[in-house]
Write a protein that holds these residues in place. Structure first.
Motif, PDB file in Angstrom:
ATOM      1  N   ALA A 137     111.210 -29.410 109.193  1.00 46.84           N
ATOM      2  CA  ALA A 137     112.560 -28.860 109.025  1.00 46.84           C
ATOM      3  C   ALA A 137     112.995 -28.717 107.580  1.00 46.84           C
ATOM      4  CB  ALA A 137     113.589 -29.700 109.792  1.00 46.84           C
ATOM      5  N   VAL A 138     112.063 -28.652 106.637  1.00 44.88           N
ATOM      6  CA  VAL A 138     112.429 -28.373 105.245  1.00 44.88           C
ATOM      7  C   VAL A 138     112.822 -26.906 105.118  1.00 44.88           C
ATOM      8  CG1 VAL A 138     111.537 -28.228 102.879  1.00 44.88           C
ATOM      9  CG2 VAL A 138     111.008 -30.216 104.297  1.00 44.88           C
ATOM     10  N   SER A 139     112.005 -26.030 105.656  1.00 49.12           N
ATOM     11  CA  SER A 139     112.289 -24.589 105.694  1.00 49.12           C
ATOM     12  C   SER A 139     111.221 -23.940 106.554  1.00 49.12           C
ATOM     13  CB  SER A 139     112.259 -23.981 104.289  1.00 49.12           C
ATOM     14  OG  SER A 139     112.290 -22.562 104.370  1.00 49.12           O
ATOM     15  N   HIS A 140     111.626 -23.060 107.465  1.00 52.88           N
ATOM     16  CA  HIS A 140     110.635 -22.401 108.328  1.00 52.88           C
ATOM     17  C   HIS A 140     109.705 -21.510 107.517  1.00 52.88           C
ATOM     18  CE1 HIS A 140     112.278 -18.275 108.290  1.00 52.88           C
ATOM     19  NE2 HIS A 140     113.449 -18.853 108.167  1.00 52.88           N
ATOM     20  N   GLU A 141     110.127 -21.107 106.305  1.00 51.01           N
ATOM     21  CA  GLU A 141     109.299 -20.229 105.481  1.00 51.01           C
ATOM     22  C   GLU A 141     108.065 -20.942 104.937  1.00 51.01           C
ATOM     23  OE1 GLU A 141     111.863 -18.783 102.460  1.00 51.01           O
ATOM     24  OE2 GLU A 141     113.137 -17.645 103.823  1.00 51.01           O
ATOM     25  N   VAL A 142     108.126 -22.256 104.799  1.00 54.36           N
ATOM     26  CA  VAL A 142     107.005 -22.992 104.212  1.00 54.36           C
ATOM     27  C   VAL A 142     106.391 -23.986 105.195  1.00 54.36           C
ATOM     28  CG1 VAL A 142     107.849 -22.740 101.856  1.00 54.36           C
ATOM     29  CG2 VAL A 142     108.570 -24.705 103.208  1.00 54.36           C
ATOM     30  N   THR A 143     106.853 -23.974 106.446  1.00 56.17           N
ATOM     31  CA  THR A 143     106.294 -24.856 107.459  1.00 56.17           C
ATOM     32  C   THR A 143     104.868 -24.422 107.781  1.00 56.17           C
ATOM     33  OG1 THR A 143     108.468 -25.272 108.425  1.00 56.17           O
ATOM     34  CG2 THR A 143     106.558 -25.690 109.826  1.00 56.17           C
ATOM     35  N   PRO A 144     103.935 -25.365 107.873  1.00 57.62           N
ATOM     36  CA  PRO A 144     102.553 -24.990 108.221  1.00 57.62           C
ATOM     37  C   PRO A 144     102.507 -24.200 109.521  1.00 57.62           C
ATOM     38  CG  PRO A 144     102.677 -27.289 107.562  1.00 57.62           C
ATOM     39  CD  PRO A 144     104.095 -26.799 107.660  1.00 57.62           C
ATOM     40  N   ASN A 145     101.640 -23.206 109.568  1.00 59.64           N
ATOM     41  CA  ASN A 145     101.513 -22.354 110.746  1.00 59.64           C
ATOM     42  C   ASN A 145     100.780 -23.096 111.855  1.00 59.64           C
ATOM     43  OD1 ASN A 145     102.726 -20.129 109.516  1.00 59.64           O
ATOM     44  ND2 ASN A 145     100.798 -19.552 108.526  1.00 59.64           N
ATOM     45  N   THR A 146     101.428 -23.280 112.983  1.00 59.08           N
ATOM     46  CA  THR A 146     100.796 -23.887 114.158  1.00 59.08           C
ATOM     47  C   THR A 146     101.143 -23.051 115.374  1.00 59.08           C
ATOM     48  OG1 THR A 146     102.708 -25.318 114.578  1.00 59.08           O
ATOM     49  CG2 THR A 146     100.959 -26.210 113.158  1.00 59.08           C
ATOM     50  N   ASN A 147     100.388 -23.236 116.430  1.00 61.66           N
ATOM     51  CA  ASN A 147     100.628 -22.497 117.669  1.00 61.66           C
ATOM     52  C   ASN A 147     101.183 -23.384 118.766  1.00 61.66           C
ATOM     53  OD1 ASN A 147      99.595 -20.063 116.613  1.00 61.66           O
ATOM     54  ND2 ASN A 147      97.495 -20.787 116.971  1.00 61.66           N
ATOM     55  N   THR A 148     101.732 -24.541 118.379  1.00 56.56           N
ATOM     56  CA  THR A 148     102.265 -25.473 119.365  1.00 56.56           C
ATOM     57  C   THR A 148     103.765 -25.298 119.498  1.00 56.56           C
ATOM     58  OG1 THR A 148     102.642 -27.170 117.693  1.00 56.56           O
ATOM     59  CG2 THR A 148     100.482 -27.122 118.741  1.00 56.56           C
ATOM     60  N   PRO A 149     104.365 -25.755 120.622  1.00 55.92           N
ATOM     61  CA  PRO A 149     105.814 -25.664 120.778  1.00 55.92           C
ATOM     62  C   PRO A 149     106.574 -26.392 119.695  1.00 55.92           C
ATOM     63  CG  PRO A 149     104.765 -26.177 122.869  1.00 55.92           C
ATOM     64  CD  PRO A 149     103.702 -26.272 121.829  1.00 55.92           C
ATOM     65  N   ALA A 150     105.936 -27.353 119.018  1.00 53.45           N
ATOM     66  CA  ALA A 150     106.632 -28.088 117.956  1.00 53.45           C
ATOM     67  C   ALA A 150     106.946 -27.208 116.776  1.00 53.45           C
ATOM     68  CB  ALA A 150     105.774 -29.275 117.502  1.00 53.45           C
TER      69      ALA A 150
END
Length: 206
Positions: free
Chosen positions: A38-51
């Motif tokens: 939750a720092v920023s969706h722009e820099v969140t690691p790309n994952t394919n999970t619901p999390a």
């Protein structure tokens, strides 16, 4: 003149919030496990999970009405366009490394100034040929860091306004925001929207 980006660090040296406006190159997503959620969706690691659903849109308290706004965790979030397909746009450091460098520069310069000039002197900004860094540190240990055009005047008062306005209103006084947990960022939609509106309303912002 313009404003490039804003970083917020807690007293544990962790980047808990990030927002950019006019970067030449988009921030490269962090390595998984390198930054808090939750720092920023722009820099969140790309994952394919619901999390991977943007945590900033969950468990948010609107202070004026007392209404809790929630979003179904199972709704998939649309991935950022060209997040991994364009090497030219993502040739820089991952965001977690970038955040460490920014904090390291600030910490080193602040310590150097204290040793050379004494405890009464404060580090508030420095300028290079391509950008100017502005710093505002709260009594609780939060550091607000902004990067702007090198010709901009001091923006420390803007960082103070962000702290005394949106930060206190939507983060500190929000009982659903996990403060100082070492496990979660402080991003939520009200804080981000209010901060964005404040920055875009400044005369220095173009």
């Amino acid at each position: 003149m313009t404003i490039y980006s804003l970083y917020i660090y807690d007293r544990h040296c962790a980047c808990v919030y990030y927002h950019d406006w006019q970067r030449v190159k988009p921030a490269r997503p962090a390595i998984e496990g390198g930054i808090l959620p939750a720092v920023s969706h722009e820099v969140t690691p790309n994952t394919n999970t619901p999390a991977a659903v943007d945590p900033s849109r969950r468990n948010t308290l609107m202070s004026l009405s007392g209404v809790v706004v929630a979003v179904n965790d199972e709704v998939p979030r649309t991935p950022l366009p060209n997040a991994t397909s364009s090497p030219s746009l993502n040739s820089g450091l991952p965001f977690d490394e970038e955040a460490k460098l920014v904090y390291g520069v600030v910490l080193s310069l602040r310590n150097m100034i204290r040793k050379i000039s004494g405890k009464d002197e404060q580090f508030v900004n420095y300028r290079t040929s391509t950008y100017k860094l502005h710093l505002y540190e709260t009594l609780s240990g939060y550091k607000f860091i902004m990067l702007s055009d090198p010709n901009a005047d001091s923006l420390r008062f803007v960082l103070r306004q962000i702290y005394s306005g949106p930060f206190l209103e939507y983060v500190v006084r929000n009982p659903l925001v996990q403060m100082d947990s070492k496990e979660h960022g402080i991003d939520n939609e009200y804080f981000r929207t209010s901060t964005d509106r404040m920055i875009r309303g400044l005369s220095v912002f173009q």
